[in-house]
Design a protein around this motif. Structure first.
Motif, PDB file in Angstrom:
ATOM      1  N   LYS A   1      -5.804  12.291  16.196  1.00  0.00           N
ATOM      2  CA  LYS A   1      -6.873  11.544  16.593  1.00  0.00           C
ATOM      3  C   LYS A   1      -7.772  10.894  15.649  1.00  0.00           C
ATOM      4  O   LYS A   1      -8.267  11.965  14.821  1.00  0.00           O
ATOM      5  N   GLY A   2      -8.063   9.852  15.600  1.00  0.00           N
ATOM      6  CA  GLY A   2      -9.045   9.465  14.657  1.00  0.00           C
ATOM      7  C   GLY A   2      -8.456   8.407  13.634  1.00  0.00           C
ATOM      8  O   GLY A   2      -7.550   7.593  14.045  1.00  0.00           O
ATOM      9  N   LYS A   3      -9.395   7.963  12.772  1.00  0.00           N
ATOM     10  CA  LYS A   3      -8.853   6.740  11.773  1.00  0.00           C
ATOM     11  C   LYS A   3      -7.827   7.094  10.739  1.00  0.00           C
ATOM     12  O   LYS A   3      -7.817   8.284   9.948  1.00  0.00           O
ATOM     13  N   HIS A   4      -6.671   6.390  10.592  1.00  0.00           N
ATOM     14  CA  HIS A   4      -5.691   6.700   9.738  1.00  0.00           C
ATOM     15  C   HIS A   4      -5.371   5.001   9.024  1.00  0.00           C
ATOM     16  O   HIS A   4      -5.535   4.100   9.411  1.00  0.00           O
ATOM     17  N   GLU A   5      -5.079   5.283   7.488  1.00  0.00           N
ATOM     18  CA  GLU A   5      -4.855   4.212   6.597  1.00  0.00           C
ATOM     19  C   GLU A   5      -3.419   3.992   6.558  1.00  0.00           C
ATOM     20  O   GLU A   5      -2.655   4.984   5.969  1.00  0.00           O
ATOM     21  N   PHE A   6      -2.715   2.859   6.865  1.00  0.00           N
ATOM     22  CA  PHE A   6      -1.429   2.457   6.697  1.00  0.00           C
ATOM     23  C   PHE A   6      -1.204   1.722   5.603  1.00  0.00           C
ATOM     24  O   PHE A   6      -2.145   0.695   5.240  1.00  0.00           O
ATOM     25  N   THR A   7      -0.318   2.079   4.561  1.00  0.00           N
ATOM     26  CA  THR A   7      -0.267   1.125   3.382  1.00  0.00           C
ATOM     27  C   THR A   7       1.181   0.678   3.612  1.00  0.00           C
ATOM     28  O   THR A   7       2.363   1.517   3.585  1.00  0.00           O
ATOM     29  N   VAL A   8       1.493  -0.649   3.432  1.00  0.00           N
ATOM     30  CA  VAL A   8       2.745  -1.127   3.855  1.00  0.00           C
ATOM     31  C   VAL A   8       3.232  -1.963   2.368  1.00  0.00           C
ATOM     32  O   VAL A   8       2.315  -2.601   1.883  1.00  0.00           O
ATOM     33  N   LEU A   9       4.492  -1.745   2.117  1.00  0.00           N
ATOM     34  CA  LEU A   9       4.910  -2.690   0.813  1.00  0.00           C
ATOM     35  C   LEU A   9       6.311  -3.090   1.347  1.00  0.00           C
ATOM     36  O   LEU A   9       7.308  -2.395   1.851  1.00  0.00           O
ATOM     37  N   HIS A  10       6.357  -4.494   0.916  1.00  0.00           N
ATOM     38  CA  HIS A  10       8.048  -5.021   0.941  1.00  0.00           C
ATOM     39  C   HIS A  10       8.119  -5.801  -0.413  1.00  0.00           C
ATOM     40  O   HIS A  10       6.878  -6.547  -0.640  1.00  0.00           O
ATOM     41  N   ILE A  11       9.330  -6.221  -0.585  1.00  0.00           N
ATOM     42  CA  ILE A  11       9.161  -7.178  -1.650  1.00  0.00           C
ATOM     43  C   ILE A  11      10.003  -8.319  -1.445  1.00  0.00           C
ATOM     44  O   ILE A  11      11.065  -8.504  -0.659  1.00  0.00           O
ATOM     45  N   ASP A  12       9.411  -9.525  -1.894  1.00  0.00           N
ATOM     46  CA  ASP A  12       9.651 -10.869  -1.861  1.00  0.00           C
ATOM     47  C   ASP A  12       9.415 -11.496  -2.803  1.00  0.00           C
ATOM     48  O   ASP A  12       8.490 -12.091  -2.933  1.00  0.00           O
ATOM     49  N   MET A  13      10.247 -11.168  -4.059  1.00  0.00           N
ATOM     50  CA  MET A  13      10.161 -11.875  -5.189  1.00  0.00           C
ATOM     51  C   MET A  13       9.203 -11.194  -5.830  1.00  0.00           C
ATOM     52  O   MET A  13       8.888 -10.898  -7.004  1.00  0.00           O
ATOM     53  N   VAL A  14       7.874 -10.652  -5.155  1.00  0.00           N
ATOM     54  CA  VAL A  14       6.733  -9.679  -5.772  1.00  0.00           C
ATOM     55  C   VAL A  14       6.499  -8.988  -4.761  1.00  0.00           C
ATOM     56  O   VAL A  14       7.041  -8.917  -3.647  1.00  0.00           O
ATOM     57  N   ASN A  15       5.812  -7.759  -5.346  1.00  0.00           N
ATOM     58  CA  ASN A  15       5.579  -6.605  -4.330  1.00  0.00           C
ATOM     59  C   ASN A  15       4.389  -7.229  -3.087  1.00  0.00           C
ATOM     60  O   ASN A  15       3.231  -7.784  -3.709  1.00  0.00           O
ATOM     61  N   MET A  16       4.744  -7.184  -2.126  1.00  0.00           N
ATOM     62  CA  MET A  16       3.801  -7.477  -1.013  1.00  0.00           C
ATOM     63  C   MET A  16       3.107  -6.139  -0.446  1.00  0.00           C
ATOM     64  O   MET A  16       3.746  -5.784   0.427  1.00  0.00           O
ATOM     65  N   ARG A  17       1.923  -6.101  -0.896  1.00  0.00           N
ATOM     66  CA  ARG A  17       1.209  -4.691  -0.218  1.00  0.00           C
ATOM     67  C   ARG A  17       0.062  -5.033   0.364  1.00  0.00           C
ATOM     68  O   ARG A  17      -0.627  -5.787   0.032  1.00  0.00           O
ATOM     69  N   SER A  18      -0.213  -4.095   1.399  1.00  0.00           N
ATOM     70  CA  SER A  18      -1.200  -4.405   2.573  1.00  0.00           C
ATOM     71  C   SER A  18      -1.636  -3.027   3.138  1.00  0.00           C
ATOM     72  O   SER A  18      -0.918  -1.965   2.867  1.00  0.00           O
ATOM     73  N   LYS A  19      -2.966  -2.840   3.111  1.00  0.00           N
ATOM     74  CA  LYS A  19      -3.686  -1.803   3.886  1.00  0.00           C
ATOM     75  C   LYS A  19      -4.147  -2.064   5.293  1.00  0.00           C
ATOM     76  O   LYS A  19      -4.834  -3.170   5.486  1.00  0.00           O
ATOM     77  N   HIS A  20      -3.885  -1.210   6.262  1.00  0.00           N
ATOM     78  CA  HIS A  20      -4.366  -1.385   7.553  1.00  0.00           C
ATOM     79  C   HIS A  20      -4.996  -0.260   8.120  1.00  0.00           C
ATOM     80  O   HIS A  20      -4.548   0.938   7.969  1.00  0.00           O
ATOM     81  N   GLN A  21      -6.286  -0.399   8.642  1.00  0.00           N
ATOM     82  CA  GLN A  21      -6.832   0.906   9.392  1.00  0.00           C
ATOM     83  C   GLN A  21      -6.631   0.958  10.802  1.00  0.00           C
ATOM     84  O   GLN A  21      -6.583  -0.157  11.534  1.00  0.00           O
ATOM     85  N   VAL A  22      -6.257   1.934  11.131  1.00  0.00           N
ATOM     86  CA  VAL A  22      -5.888   2.085  12.757  1.00  0.00           C
ATOM     87  C   VAL A  22      -6.452   3.417  13.275  1.00  0.00           C
ATOM     88  O   VAL A  22      -6.411   4.399  12.631  1.00  0.00           O
ATOM     89  N   GLU A  23      -7.123   2.987  14.557  1.00  0.00           N
ATOM     90  CA  GLU A  23      -7.741   4.278  15.175  1.00  0.00           C
ATOM     91  C   GLU A  23      -6.735   4.596  16.265  1.00  0.00           C
ATOM     92  O   GLU A  23      -6.200   4.105  17.074  1.00  0.00           O
ATOM     93  N   ILE A  24      -6.226   5.952  15.894  1.00  0.00           N
ATOM     94  CA  ILE A  24      -5.377   6.576  16.998  1.00  0.00           C
ATOM     95  C   ILE A  24      -6.147   7.349  17.982  1.00  0.00           C
ATOM     96  O   ILE A  24      -7.086   8.257  17.678  1.00  0.00           O
ATOM     97  N   ASP A  25      -5.689   7.226  19.534  1.00  0.00           N
ATOM     98  CA  ASP A  25      -6.431   7.965  20.427  1.00  0.00           C
ATOM     99  C   ASP A  25      -5.602   8.389  21.253  1.00  0.00           C
ATOM    100  O   ASP A  25      -4.132   8.174  21.085  1.00  0.00           O
ATOM    101  N   GLU A  26      -5.666   9.014  22.134  1.00  0.00           N
ATOM    102  CA  GLU A  26      -4.582   9.359  23.334  1.00  0.00           C
ATOM    103  C   GLU A  26      -3.779   8.435  23.995  1.00  0.00           C
ATOM    104  O   GLU A  26      -2.877   8.502  24.397  1.00  0.00           O
TER     105      GLU A  26
END
Length: 153
Positions: A92-117
């Protein structure tokens, strides 16, 4: 100098081949152990057991840009391909997801997610300009067509 139809077709095929082959994203091993469940539904998920799936649309599947490399709290969660999912046990708590896909260039993003029950399902999908992460808490339509991501360590 006149460009013939044959030359135009040859150049177009070469451009398409280069474009599609440049979109290949290498698989990365996972630093997380996945959770195996006999039955996957809203009763077995939650309390830290979170299903993460790739919700890529048809356009990204066609041009081979739908594969996602996912990082979680600075570690690798691995690659999730279209119609794949992985279940992980998160505190439980905050987690940071980093997501990468390639579509001619690197498409990288960060997302904060709160995990609870009550956090059960996370949908991650590539977009034209970045990536999108949504806590849906419902299984995707036609979930029986999804497969569990093979273990790569």
């Amino acid at each position: 100098m006149k460009i013939t139809l044959k030359q135009t077709i040859a150049l177009s095929l070469l451009a398409c081949t280069l474009t599609l082959s440049s979109c290949a994203l290498r698989t990365v091993p996972s630093d997380y152990a996945s959770v195996k469940l006999d039955v996957i539904d809203n009763n077995t998920l939650g309390n830290g057991k979170v299903l993460i799936y790739n919700g890529a649309g048809i356009l990204h599947k066609m041009d081979n840009t739908a594969r996602l490399n996912i990082g979680l709290d600075g570690k690798s969660l691995g690659q999730i391909r279209p119609k794949e999912y992985v279940i992980v046990d998160l505190e439980k708590g905050k987690h940071e997801f980093t997501v990468l896909h390639i579509d001619m260039v690197n498409m990288r993003s960060k997302h904060q997610v709160e995990i609870d029950e009550n956090t059960k399902v996370i949908k991650i999908e590539p977009t034209i300009t970045s990536n999108k992460l949504t806590v849906t808490n419902i299984l995707p339509e036609k979930f029986d067509q999804y497969i569990e991501r093979p273990e790569t360590r």
